[in-house]
Design a protein around this motif. Structure first.
Motif, PDB file in Angstrom:
ATOM      1  N   SER A  99       0.813  -1.212   0.000  1.00 21.21           N
ATOM      2  CA  SER A  99       0.000   0.000   0.000  1.00 21.21           C
ATOM      3  C   SER A  99       0.852   1.270   0.000  1.00 21.21           C
ATOM      4  O   SER A  99       2.046   1.260   0.302  1.00 21.21           O
ATOM      5  CB  SER A  99      -0.912   0.012   1.235  1.00 21.21           C
ATOM      6  N   LEU A 100       0.176   2.374  -0.316  1.00 25.41           N
ATOM      7  CA  LEU A 100       0.771   3.715  -0.271  1.00 25.41           C
ATOM      8  C   LEU A 100       0.268   4.465   0.951  1.00 25.41           C
ATOM      9  O   LEU A 100      -0.773   4.136   1.507  1.00 25.41           O
ATOM     10  CB  LEU A 100       0.376   4.511  -1.512  1.00 25.41           C
ATOM     11  N   GLN A 101       1.001   5.507   1.331  1.00 28.75           N
ATOM     12  CA  GLN A 101       0.605   6.380   2.444  1.00 28.75           C
ATOM     13  C   GLN A 101       0.378   7.795   1.899  1.00 28.75           C
ATOM     14  O   GLN A 101       1.330   8.571   1.750  1.00 28.75           O
ATOM     15  CB  GLN A 101       1.683   6.386   3.540  1.00 28.75           C
ATOM     16  N   PRO A 102      -0.851   8.143   1.565  1.00 22.15           N
ATOM     17  CA  PRO A 102      -1.111   9.409   0.877  1.00 22.15           C
ATOM     18  C   PRO A 102      -0.777  10.647   1.693  1.00 22.15           C
ATOM     19  O   PRO A 102      -0.598  11.733   1.132  1.00 22.15           O
ATOM     20  CB  PRO A 102      -2.612   9.337   0.564  1.00 22.15           C
ATOM     21  N   HIS A 103      -0.681  10.502   3.017  1.00 20.07           N
ATOM     22  CA  HIS A 103      -0.330  11.642   3.870  1.00 20.07           C
ATOM     23  C   HIS A 103       1.179  11.838   3.943  1.00 20.07           C
ATOM     24  O   HIS A 103       1.648  12.830   4.510  1.00 20.07           O
ATOM     25  CB  HIS A 103      -0.884  11.425   5.276  1.00 20.07           C
ATOM     26  N   GLN A 104       1.942  10.891   3.380  1.00 21.68           N
ATOM     27  CA  GLN A 104       3.396  10.959   3.421  1.00 21.68           C
ATOM     28  C   GLN A 104       3.965  11.577   2.143  1.00 21.68           C
ATOM     29  O   GLN A 104       3.253  11.767   1.157  1.00 21.68           O
ATOM     30  CB  GLN A 104       3.993   9.568   3.647  1.00 21.68           C
ATOM     31  N   THR A 105       5.264  11.863   2.174  1.00 20.57           N
ATOM     32  CA  THR A 105       5.928  12.604   1.112  1.00 20.57           C
ATOM     33  C   THR A 105       6.462  11.681   0.010  1.00 20.57           C
ATOM     34  O   THR A 105       6.582  10.457   0.200  1.00 20.57           O
ATOM     35  CB  THR A 105       7.126  13.370   1.689  1.00 20.57           C
ATOM     36  N   PRO A 106       6.843  12.261  -1.138  1.00 21.87           N
ATOM     37  CA  PRO A 106       7.576  11.471  -2.128  1.00 21.87           C
ATOM     38  C   PRO A 106       8.833  10.831  -1.540  1.00 21.87           C
ATOM     39  O   PRO A 106       9.157   9.687  -1.887  1.00 21.87           O
ATOM     40  CB  PRO A 106       7.912  12.505  -3.213  1.00 21.87           C
ATOM     41  N   LEU A 107       9.531  11.545  -0.648  1.00 22.38           N
ATOM     42  CA  LEU A 107      10.741  10.990  -0.039  1.00 22.38           C
ATOM     43  C   LEU A 107      10.429   9.715   0.729  1.00 22.38           C
ATOM     44  O   LEU A 107      11.186   8.736   0.660  1.00 22.38           O
ATOM     45  CB  LEU A 107      11.397  12.012   0.883  1.00 22.38           C
ATOM     46  N   HIS A 108       9.338   9.696   1.478  1.00 21.57           N
ATOM     47  CA  HIS A 108       8.924   8.495   2.210  1.00 21.57           C
ATOM     48  C   HIS A 108       8.791   7.312   1.245  1.00 21.57           C
ATOM     49  O   HIS A 108       9.273   6.201   1.525  1.00 21.57           O
ATOM     50  CB  HIS A 108       7.591   8.767   2.910  1.00 21.57           C
ATOM     51  N   HIS A 109       8.156   7.530   0.105  1.00 21.07           N
ATOM     52  CA  HIS A 109       7.937   6.448  -0.843  1.00 21.07           C
ATOM     53  C   HIS A 109       9.222   6.071  -1.574  1.00 21.07           C
ATOM     54  O   HIS A 109       9.440   4.883  -1.873  1.00 21.07           O
ATOM     55  CB  HIS A 109       6.816   6.841  -1.802  1.00 21.07           C
ATOM     56  N   TYR A 110      10.071   7.034  -1.814  1.00 25.00           N
ATOM     57  CA  TYR A 110      11.394   6.753  -2.379  1.00 25.00           C
ATOM     58  C   TYR A 110      12.189   5.845  -1.432  1.00 25.00           C
ATOM     59  O   TYR A 110      12.838   4.884  -1.858  1.00 25.00           O
ATOM     60  CB  TYR A 110      12.119   8.081  -2.604  1.00 25.00           C
ATOM     61  N   GLN A 111      12.107   6.125  -0.146  1.00 20.78           N
ATOM     62  CA  GLN A 111      12.820   5.309   0.842  1.00 20.78           C
ATOM     63  C   GLN A 111      12.197   3.919   0.984  1.00 20.78           C
ATOM     64  O   GLN A 111      12.910   2.942   1.229  1.00 20.78           O
ATOM     65  CB  GLN A 111      12.859   6.049   2.181  1.00 20.78           C
TER      66      GLN A 111
END
Length: 264
Positions: free
Chosen positions: A140-152
């Protein structure tokens, strides 16, 4: 075992599997350009949770999370198996990287149990891997989080590529539902083309800082992504891969980019 790439595809509207055209042709040939994956880790714009969550269902259902399309679309089924062992491995890697990852299992009466394949997963995969024999696990994704969070997140999952796991991120390079045109072949507006071009150039240049700060750097960023969930999968693929290249482009329904990227 050869390392697999990480991929980002724009899945467009849910009717992708029944719309003939260049994107269908591209997806049908996509997995023929690489060794056959042992499994697929899918990251879709349509599974949003507060914390990273991994599906561990043994036989995920096909979810029809849309309405108003041709009845033929609702008769399609994608019966790929899940892979609970891979799900546990993904959770372990995320935990090691400092993420608090959850699991979604078959058991229980919770309506959120047995997470199935939403259309961000099955509509491109029914074209790319129609045999439905490759196991698929979803993150899943975390829509409240940043692109950096998803990059990590992607960085934590990168070693899976050396173990035969294809990281398959599915979203949209541009996604403004308010600009949806009923004409499938309508020409794209200039603001969508400008953003789409910027994204391709930034990825080709491997400009990670600009990409992570796309909201301030890219032209018409907020207009192309009034909310961020459809671009967030790209950052997972970016973090999991190396240098990137655009492997498909085009538009449908006017402002919907169908761009795809490969990161090696």
């Amino acid at each position: 075992m050869a390392s697999l790439p990480s991929l980002f595809v724009s899945h467009g509207a849910p009717d992708l599997p029944i719309r003939t055209g260049p994107t269908q042709d591209f997806l049908r040939s996509l997995l023929q350009t690489m060794p056959k994956p042992e499994a697929i880790l899918a990251i879709s714009a349509h599974w949003l949770t507060a914390q990273p969550t991994v599906s561990a269902a043994e036989q995920p259902k096909t979810i029809y999370d849309f309405g108003g399309f041709d009845q033929a679309l609702y008769e399609l089924n994608y019966p790929a198996p899940g892979d609970p062992a891979l799900a546990e491995q993904v959770i372990a890697r995320l935990d090691e990287a400092g993420f608090s990852a959850g699991v979604n299992r078959d058991s229980g009466t919770d309506r959120f149990a047995n997470r199935g394949f939403d259309h961000g997963v099955w509509t491109p995969l029914i074209l790319a891997a129609p045999e439905a024999t490759i196991p698929v696990v979803q993150l899943s994704l975390q829509p409240h989080q940043t692109p950096l969070h998803h990059y990590q997140l992607g960085q934590a999952l990168a070693p899976l590529r050396d173990e035969g796991v294809l990281i398959f991120a599915s979203g949209a390079a541009t996604h403004n539902l308010g600009a949806f045109d009923d004409n499938y072949n309508a020409p794209p507006p200039a603001w969508a083309v400008a953003f789409d071009d910027w994204l391709a150039e930034a990825i080709a240049a491997n400009d990670i800082p600009a990409l992570l700060n796309y909201r301030q750097q890219a032209p018409h960023a907020a207009k192309n992504h009034p909310s961020e969930e459809h671009l967030l999968p790209l950052f997972v693929a970016l973090g999991a891969g190396g240098s990137g290249q655009q492997i498909h482009h085009g538009f449908t329904y006017g402002a919907f980019s169908m761009a795809a990227y490969r990161f090696d």
